[in-house]
Write a protein that holds these residues in place. Structure first.
Motif: not given
Length: 401
Positions: A237-248
């Protein structure tokens, strides 16, 4: 005829580490094909190709699906044709997959065509990773002997996650310097260097003797694999969505959080990497798996980017020793002539965990948002802990060689 890279088992842990260092370099170069695009691909799918989180999840999962489908093949190649051939073939395949990355731009084949090429590239990358890592693990264990199985796994893991930790910000820098195609071509070049290093090292001849069928090997190690797969869900989950989590949250520095994960992972292995061999895998995993869950909870609740980075680092430190800890226990159950199959089967549970992560976490994000996916990862780590404790009490004893 291939000759063994060692004439006798190393006399000390220091000598074992010396023998493992060249393998660490070649695995790191090959695995940069995974690490360099890792922080970029989710944003690329979302912003450049214009697809949502479900598509992001499938793109991330496709590599794991490719590795899962080919672990048996990689184990057979390693056991029957030699781990050196598996490593060289894997690195070359990773290079080809990166070349396909460069063709996924919407200016060539449109948004849908670009997504299709990217999915194909990720599938082929899975085959390359399967051959590279399965072969490298078997080669390393053959080079230092079963006494240092955990140490061999530690150093292969350092190479993998060092490539992820260094590759994530480097990939962002390459993207800014020359675009996605430039990034892909750099990622294609590095595994060729790995091939050149591997070609100069003497191989390990395949072990003689009757080999177990792959399904029998799976039957012996699956209890440890289930715990590994559940542990891997949170890491995925970290590698799949960390970038989008930060962007949100309008935060910057997602690639540095990935580097925090990679740095903590690497430092933990450097300092504590001998513990699985010395203390036993179950005792080590009983500490590391709860640390993973703690890191994921911190990520989910993070009010600022700096706290999220701390959560990523704690997750990295926890996940770091889980793989070799459970792997030490798994390898005890198979004879040397089936070691490649055992490594292929064991690492396949990482693929299962990551393969499930993509679509499941994509659906969670779509319905409940980004923090929920990290909570789900923490719950999966809790399940891994329960599975590990049941394994230590209920399942089969090691096979005597």
């Amino acid at each position: 005829m291939a000759t063994a890279s060692t004439d006798m088992a190393p006399a000390s842990g220091r000598e074992a580490t010396r023998r493992l260092l060249p393998f660490t370099v070649l695995v790191a170069l090959g695995y940069l094909t995974v690490g360099l695009p890792l922080a970029v691909v989710p944003i690329y799918v979302h912003s450049t190709l214009g697809f949502g989180p479900v598509a992001v999840g499938w793109v991330i999962a496709m590599q794991s699906i490719g590795t899962l489908l080919t672990r048996h093949f990689a184990g057979v190649v390693s056991d029957t044709r030699g781990s050196k051939l598996a490593v060289i073939s894997g690195a070359a395949t990773c290079s080809f997959a990166a070349v396909l990355y460069s063709l996924s731009t919407p200016s060539l084949f449109g948004r849908t065509g670009g997504l299709g090429i990217l999915l194909l590239a990720r599938l082929i990358l899975g085959l390359g990773e399967s051959l590279l890592i399965t072969g490298a693990l078997a080669w390393c264990i053959g080079a230092v002997g079963s006494r240092y199985t955990g140490r061999a796994m530690v150093w292969v893991g350092i190479a993998m996650f060092g490539s992820i930790g260094a590759g994530a910000p480097a990939g962002v820098g390459l993207l800014r310097a020359g675009g996605f195609t430039f990034l892909a071509l750099v990622a294609a070049l590095l595994p060729i260097l790995a091939c050149l290093i591997a070609a100069r090292k003497p191989g390990i001849p395949p072990h003689h003797g009757r080999r177990m069928g792959f399904l029998k090997v799976v039957g012996l190690i699956w209890p440890f694999g289930v715990s590994l797969a559940l542990s891997t869900f949170g890491f995925g989950t970290l590698f799949a969505f960390l970038g989008l989590y930060y962007a949100s949250h309008n935060w910057s520095g997602a690639s540095w959080a990935l580097s925090g994960f990679g740095l903590a992972y690497t430092v933990t292995r450097l300092i504590f990497g001998g513990l699985p061999d010395q203390m036993g895998g179950i005792r080590v995993a009983s500490v590391t798996i709860p640390l993973q869950a703690l890191g994921l909870i911190i990520l989910a609740a993070a009010p600022v980017a700096e706290v999220a980075l701390i959560g990523a680092a704690i997750l990295g430190g926890g996940y770091s020793l889980t793989f070799p800890a459970l792997g030490v226990e798994a390898v005890k159950h198979v004879p040397p002539q089936s070691r490649g199959a055992a490594m292929g089967a064991y690492v396949a549970f990482v693929d299962i965990g990551l393969g499930l992560t993509g679509p499941i976490s994509g659906a969670i994000v779509s319905h409940a948002g980004y923090p929920a996916v990290f909570v789900a990862g923490a719950l999966a780590s809790g399940g891994a802990f329960v599975a590990m404790m049941l394994t230590s009490n209920l399942f089969v004893r090691p096979t005597v060689d």
